[in-house]
Scaffold this motif. Structure first.
Motif, short mmCIF file in Angstrom:
data_model
loop_
_atom_site.label_atom_id
_atom_site.label_comp_id
_atom_site.label_asym_id
_atom_site.label_seq_id
_atom_site.Cartn_x
_atom_site.Cartn_y
_atom_site.Cartn_z
N SER A 129 0.69 6.56 6.15
CA SER A 129 1.46 5.55 5.26
C SER A 129 2.99 5.01 5.39
O SER A 129 3.23 3.92 5.47
N ALA A 180 0.89 4.11 -3.02
CA ALA A 180 0.43 5.43 -2.78
C ALA A 180 1.63 6.36 -2.95
O ALA A 180 1.24 7.27 -3.88
N ARG A 239 -4.66 -1.22 1.18
CA ARG A 239 -4.95 -0.69 2.58
C ARG A 239 -6.09 -1.30 3.18
O ARG A 239 -6.05 -1.74 4.63
N ASP A 246 -2.90 11.57 5.87
CA ASP A 246 -2.38 10.22 5.20
C ASP A 246 -1.16 9.76 4.68
O ASP A 246 -0.68 8.75 5.02
N THR A 301 -4.81 5.10 7.71
CA THR A 301 -4.98 4.85 6.13
C THR A 301 -6.23 4.37 5.68
O THR A 301 -6.81 4.80 4.60
N ARG A 314 -3.63 0.72 -4.00
CA ARG A 314 -3.45 1.49 -2.81
C ARG A 314 -4.68 1.04 -2.07
O ARG A 314 -4.61 0.52 -1.03
N ALA A 366 0.83 -1.20 -0.08
CA ALA A 366 -0.03 -0.09 0.11
C ALA A 366 0.91 1.25 -0.07
O ALA A 366 0.44 2.14 -0.57
N SER A 367 1.83 1.35 0.63
CA SER A 367 2.90 2.24 0.89
C SER A 367 3.45 2.59 -0.38
O SER A 367 3.58 3.85 -1.01
N GLN A 418 2.93 3.14 8.56
CA GLN A 418 2.56 1.59 8.22
C GLN A 418 3.69 0.89 7.69
O GLN A 418 4.10 -0.28 8.05
#
Length: 391
Positions: free
Chosen positions: A209, A111, A123, A205, A177, A119, A107-108, A212
């Motif tokens: 990210s 993004a 998440r 956000d 997120t 993404r 996800a990171s 995370q």
């Protein structure tokens, strides 16, 4: 009766040779003395057998063992150590926790590269994995407040304490997120309190990210430390290889899930992440098996339910990896490969847990490595500590 290499180093008997007793009285007295020493040295059976237990090796009156060392098999039919009382909840907790950790990294990356659908799916998968992981852990603990009790303090020497804080920290960033993604999906008003919260989520956000992604690798690896920090033979002896197995397994599982959920045109990074996980998992498992073979602990990984699961996991890992190479052109191949990789990760976790529990139930997997380490210390010249000299 046991012997030690130090038994040969005995001081000479004082006063030279002992005078022989003459006559009947001396013979009787000597026999009684020999029998008494037989009871003290060799037990009732040695005394009953007369002086046959007494041997001479050319260095005076010294006793040599007539009975070899006993080979330990069990303690009245019981295991030496107590197996952990786990059922399916713990390996399921390990599996979904790995998916959550890997999905956070994906996800990171999505993004940062502007892949919106990847993404979002990653998440949501990460948050679902965290929720399920916590649910399985609390269900195994039996009472939810036990999880909260572990957060009253931070104990760096306890993998469970550190792991609880890693899971909680990851869940906090994943919650932010996920809330940001939900805010984008729902038609929320732009004014009022809801509008202020939506704009605040847009601001936090990117930092969430990053947080995370920071907690994702420890989340994937700490469960391996949790297993190896026990007396279970297979897990303890695998303490240097098991974290790499779990990290590789988490990578291929999380990437496999995204290959199933996300259209093929956006899963390029996930497929590369899956291939990296496949290589890491196969190499780490190979090194783990080689190490356990040298320790005579590979049998639980080759036989029984654990061995069957691990063999199937390896086959699915190879098949899923090969399918991932061709998944960029076919949605069907991508879905099939993703399911194979996720299934391989689940089977790896369940198989390793089963193998560890088998090794705890059989005393030979506990005593054998201990004797081997003892001999290695002696061979290395370590002879002045209680571990070597006390038997």
């Amino acid at each position: 009766m046991t012997t030690s290499p130090f038994d040969s180093y005995r001081p000479p008997e004082e006063g030279g040779r002992r005078r022989r007793r003459s006559g009947v009285r001396g013979a009787v007295t000597g026999a009684v003395s020999d029998a008494a020493r037989g009871v003290a040295k060799g037990g009732r059976g040695a005394a009953r057998g007369g002086t046959n237990w007494l041997k001479r090796d050319g260095g005076g009156r010294r006793e040599a063992p007539a009975v070899p060392d006993a080979e330990f098999s069990s303690y009245y039919g019981r295991a030496v150590i107590k197996p952990v009382p786990w059922d399916y909840k713990i390996p399921a907790y390990l599996f979904v926790g790995g998916i959550a950790a890997g999905s956070g990294l994906i996800a990171s990356g999505a993004a940062a590269t502007g892949r919106e659908l990847l993404r979002r799916n990653s998440r949501l998968t990460a948050m679902t994995g965290v929720a399920l992981s916590g649910a399985f852990l609390v269900a195994d603990l039996g009472r939810p407040e036990r999880f909260l009790n572990m957060m009253r303090t931070v104990k760096l020497t306890s993998p469970m304490s550190v792991g609880t804080w890693i899971l909680s920290g990851y869940a906090a960033f994943a919650g932010v997120t996920t809330a940001s993604e939900v805010a984008r999906l729902l038609p929320l008003p732009e004014r009022g309190v809801v509008g202020v919260l939506t704009r605040a989520l847009d601001v936090v956000d990117a930092p969430a990210s990053v947080g995370q992604a920071f907690f994702a690798p420890p989340l994937a690896a700490y469960t391996a430390v949790l297993l190896s920090d026990t007396v279970t033979p297979v897990w303890f002896e695998s303490r240097r290889q098991l974290p790499f197995v779990f990290v590789g397994s988490a990578a291929l599982a999380s990437a496999g899930v995204q290959m199933v959920l996300t259209p093929t045109e956006q899963t390029g990074p996930a497929r590369r992440f899956a291939l990296l996980g496949v290589v890491a998992d196969l190499v780490a498992m190979h090194r783990l098996e080689e190490h356990l073979t040298r320790q005579d602990l590979d049998e639980p990984l080759r036989t029984g339910d654990g061995g069957a699961k691990l063999r199937l996991a390896k086959a699915l890992t190879i098949a899923g990896g090969l399918g991932t190479l061709a998944a960029g052109r076919s949605r069907v191949v991508a879905v099939a490969s993703g399911l194979a990789l996720a299934g391989a990760s689940a089977l790896t976790r369940f198989g390793l847990v089963d193998a560890g529990m088998v090794s705890a139930k059989d005393p030979k997997y506990t005593v054998g490595p201990q004797k081997r380490r003892l001999e290695e210390r002696r061979a290395a010249g370590t002879v002045h500590d209680s571990i070597v000299t006390v038997r």
